[in-house]
Design a protein around this motif. Structure first.
Motif, PDB file in Angstrom:
ATOM      1  N   ASP A  37       0.865  -1.177   0.000  1.00  0.00           N
ATOM      2  CA  ASP A  37       0.000   0.000   0.000  1.00  0.00           C
ATOM      3  C   ASP A  37       0.902   1.227   0.000  1.00  0.00           C
ATOM      4  N   GLY A  38       1.157   1.794  -1.171  1.00  0.00           N
ATOM      5  CA  GLY A  38       2.066   2.930  -1.273  1.00  0.00           C
ATOM      6  C   GLY A  38       3.465   2.519  -0.870  1.00  0.00           C
ATOM      7  N   ALA A  39       4.019   3.218   0.101  1.00  0.00           N
ATOM      8  CA  ALA A  39       5.381   2.941   0.568  1.00  0.00           C
ATOM      9  C   ALA A  39       5.429   1.878   1.657  1.00  0.00           C
ATOM     10  N   VAL A  44       4.367  -4.209   9.683  1.00  0.00           N
ATOM     11  CA  VAL A  44       4.194  -3.205   8.638  1.00  0.00           C
ATOM     12  C   VAL A  44       5.521  -2.464   8.493  1.00  0.00           C
ATOM     13  N   VAL A  45       6.122  -2.563   7.302  1.00  0.00           N
ATOM     14  CA  VAL A  45       7.391  -1.899   7.009  1.00  0.00           C
ATOM     15  C   VAL A  45       7.103  -0.782   6.013  1.00  0.00           C
ATOM     16  N   THR A  46       7.558   0.434   6.333  1.00  0.00           N
ATOM     17  CA  THR A  46       7.313   1.593   5.488  1.00  0.00           C
ATOM     18  C   THR A  46       8.638   2.217   5.072  1.00  0.00           C
ATOM     19  N   ALA A  47       8.828   2.389   3.775  1.00  0.00           N
ATOM     20  CA  ALA A  47      10.029   3.052   3.253  1.00  0.00           C
ATOM     21  C   ALA A  47       9.899   4.554   3.488  1.00  0.00           C
ATOM     22  N   THR A  48      10.998   5.169   3.955  1.00  0.00           N
ATOM     23  CA  THR A  48      11.043   6.613   4.162  1.00  0.00           C
ATOM     24  C   THR A  48      12.206   7.184   3.361  1.00  0.00           C
ATOM     25  N   ALA A  49      12.335   8.496   3.337  1.00  0.00           N
ATOM     26  CA  ALA A  49      13.423   9.137   2.595  1.00  0.00           C
ATOM     27  C   ALA A  49      14.797   8.771   3.157  1.00  0.00           C
ATOM     28  N   SER A  50      14.860   8.456   4.462  1.00  0.00           N
ATOM     29  CA  SER A  50      16.159   8.166   5.074  1.00  0.00           C
ATOM     30  C   SER A  50      16.319   6.715   5.513  1.00  0.00           C
ATOM     31  N   GLY A  51      15.409   5.838   5.148  1.00  0.00           N
ATOM     32  CA  GLY A  51      15.510   4.436   5.558  1.00  0.00           C
ATOM     33  C   GLY A  51      14.147   3.781   5.592  1.00  0.00           C
ATOM     34  N   PHE A  52      13.731   3.317   6.786  1.00  0.00           N
ATOM     35  CA  PHE A  52      12.446   2.661   6.915  1.00  0.00           C
ATOM     36  C   PHE A  52      11.984   2.712   8.368  1.00  0.00           C
TER      37      PHE A  52
END
Length: 138
Positions: A3-5, A20-28
């Motif tokens: 679902d998205g990132a 639930v793992v979410t990708a972020t600009a600096s990691g996750f």
């Protein structure tokens, strides 16, 4: 499920829960989501919910620090200078989101918020995150 990132891994947490793992600009970021309070066993006690995270760090060592966070430091001649920190994560926390909060709004001392003790085992299975003493479900 994607679902998205975010990617949700259903029913992978011992004791019942999703990762639930979410990708972020600096990691996750990663969150364990429990849809309901864990059930008590035959002895009437609720076992702590746990998640084992396999970690492979060639040339580096994983350990917890005094603040409860996780640090990855280089070994001699590998990922950096011996002892140099190459990655870190703050101390894990847990919160009761039953009031509709996706992220904790308060800090230590709030009844909805509690620390999680991270332990790192030098095994093929990696580290295991367990609720800190006094913060098991009741």
């Amino acid at each position: 499920m994607l679902d998205g990132a975010s990617a949700t891994y259903r029913d992978v947490v011992a004791g019942g829960g999703d990762l639930v793992v979410t990708a972020t600009a600096s990691g996750f970021t990663h969150n364990v989501v429990l849809e309901e309070r864990p059930k008590a066993g035959a002895d009437g006690k609720i076992a702590p919910v746990g998640l084992t995270v396999p970690v492979t760090t060639p040339g580096a060592e994983v350990r917890t620090n005094a603040a409860g966070g996780i640090e990855v430091t280089a070994k001699a001649g590998k990922a950096g200078k011996a002892g140099e920190m190459v990655a870190s994560a703050p101390a894990p926390i847990m919160w009761d989101s039953s009031k509709g909060e996706d992220e904790p709004k308060a800090g230590p001392g709030d009844a909805q918020f509690a620390p999680v003790k991270a332990t790192v085992a030098d095994t093929a299975a990696g580290g295991r995150l367990k609720p800190g003493a006094g913060h098991e479900p009741s």
